[in-house]
Write an enzyme that holds these catalytic residues in place. Structure first.
Site, PDB file in Angstrom:
ATOM      1  CG  ASP A   1       5.165  -6.686 -11.420  1.00 37.86           C
ATOM      2  OD1 ASP A   1       6.206  -6.261 -12.295  1.00 37.86           O
ATOM      3  OD2 ASP A   1       4.615  -7.544 -11.599  1.00 37.86           O
TER       4      ASP A   1
ATOM      5  CD  GLU B   1       7.456  -2.539 -11.402  1.00 41.86           C
ATOM      6  OE1 GLU B   1       7.540  -3.204 -12.435  1.00 41.86           O
ATOM      7  OE2 GLU B   1       7.848  -3.230 -10.109  1.00 41.86           O
TER       8      GLU B   1
END
Lengths: 247, 247
Positions: free
Chosen positions: A69, A139
């Site tokens: 992320d 992610e």
């Protein structure tokens, strides 16, 4: 040099059947086979399928998701910074959030076929029924690519394989305004109290459905619906914008 | 090669008095003199002192702040990821937010003497009176270091010059819990409605002061005060934790 040693080592590693298939999938998605297959293995393990390691710690892809992320956020931040030299940080922040939001990452992950490689247990909210599992795994995969290959490689992967192939930036910039921030901005300017009331509709049904109601000075305005709280809020905010004739 | 050309170019660039002094300051803070002085110049221009460029765009350090924020977020994310291999992403996220929050960046920027190099107009909320100007400029400076020197160099700068010298991670981990998330977690678990009521006290005075009140199921709980909304909320949340005997 270190990289050469790692490559040689990976060359002599004997893969299990599962690892071989994962390696092929990574090669398809990322464009290169893994050097360290272990980080990719971890990146596809959803918390529902996590097993305790020797330290009593349940290893799933959640830590890699946290790392990925941050990596993705930075790559997209830099990309937009360079692409729009005369746009202010408010614009850059808004466009970035449209690119890296849950929903758009989920869609992208689905297109990439991430669903095929996720390991999870059971269904329902924790299985693939739980929508964000795709985007979360994407992610985590980005985190794995970063650990395996470093920042430059990871940036190229994100830019060439994800952004250029799957995002139409012009379209993103023109469309899908954030209605929620629009009405909140309006309320702040007009000095009105604003809040979003969220109700979960028929709680036992699946998928879950939500209703959102915009309250301005405790008076009801737009009402919206959606499969997530966020979507319901957006819908309610959009209707409020229409009611208030906000551009 | 490109780097060599850039270095040679910077060697023959004639600095103005202002640039010379900024270059010295950058050398002190970052450890190396700038290659491209212009990004550092931009990094210290607060929006109050921004001038329009040829394109009619007001150039201040806000775009660099946006970039630096993402770069810093990623560097700290990776650092914590490696430092705590057996901590989950909730822990990593929480500790990261304690490190990169407005207040802690402001303190750090002040220690580094960033105040000496910021260019701003007027005082009050937009001048140095506006507290976050230091932290914002530090983020912009990190963005400038990244653009000037690349990721690896910037990571070393952040790790060696900022993190190691100025953050006691053990102390951060042990202390300063996020009371707000604690009470929100509690409310969610107990299925109670919770909201924070914020009031600005004597609005004309400076610095601004806020009062926060935690409302649980529309009943008042802890009341707190602070110079920012966030601090007042933390204070109110801490008192609520005490009232509820939350650990």
């Amino acid at each position: 040099m270190l990289n050469l040693v790692r490559r040689l080592k990976s060359f002599f590693t004997i893969y299990t059947e599962k690892e071989r298939s994962l390696s092929r999938a990574v090669k398809t998605i990322v464009g290169h086979a893994p050097i360290n297959i272990h980080v990719y293995r971890l990146s596809v393990i959803h918390s529902s399928a996590a097993k305790e390691n020797n330290n009593g710690f349940k290893e799933s892809n959640e830590r890699l998701e946290y790392l990925g992320d941050a990596v993705l956020g930075m790559i997209v931040a830099e990309y937009l910074f360079n692409k729009y030299p005369f746009k202010d940080e408010g614009f850059l922040t808004e466009i970035r959030s449209r690119i890296v939001n849950r929903e758009s990452l989920n869609d992208l992950a689905r297109k990439l076929g991430i669903g095929e490689i996720i390991e999870y247990e059971g269904g329902g909210r924790n299985g693939v029924g739980h929508k964000s599992i795709y985007g979360d795994t994407l992610e985590a995969l980005i985190g794995a690519v970063y650990l395996d290959r470093g920042y430059r490689f990871c940036r190229k992967f994100v830019m060439n394989k994800l952004m250029k192939n799957h995002f139409d930036i012009q379209h993103i910039v023109r469309n899908n305004p954030n209605y929620k921030s629009k009405v909140i901005e309006w309320a702040q300017k007009e000095n009105r109290d604003i809040r979003f009331e969220i109700t979960e509709l028929n709680q036992d049904s699946f998928p879950r459905k939500f209703e959102a109601l915009v309250m301005v000075d405790e008076e009801p305005f737009g009402k919206g619906f959606g499969l997530s709280k966020k979507k319901a809020e957006q819908d309610a905010a959009q209707k409020t914008c229409e009611m208030l004739n906000l551009p």
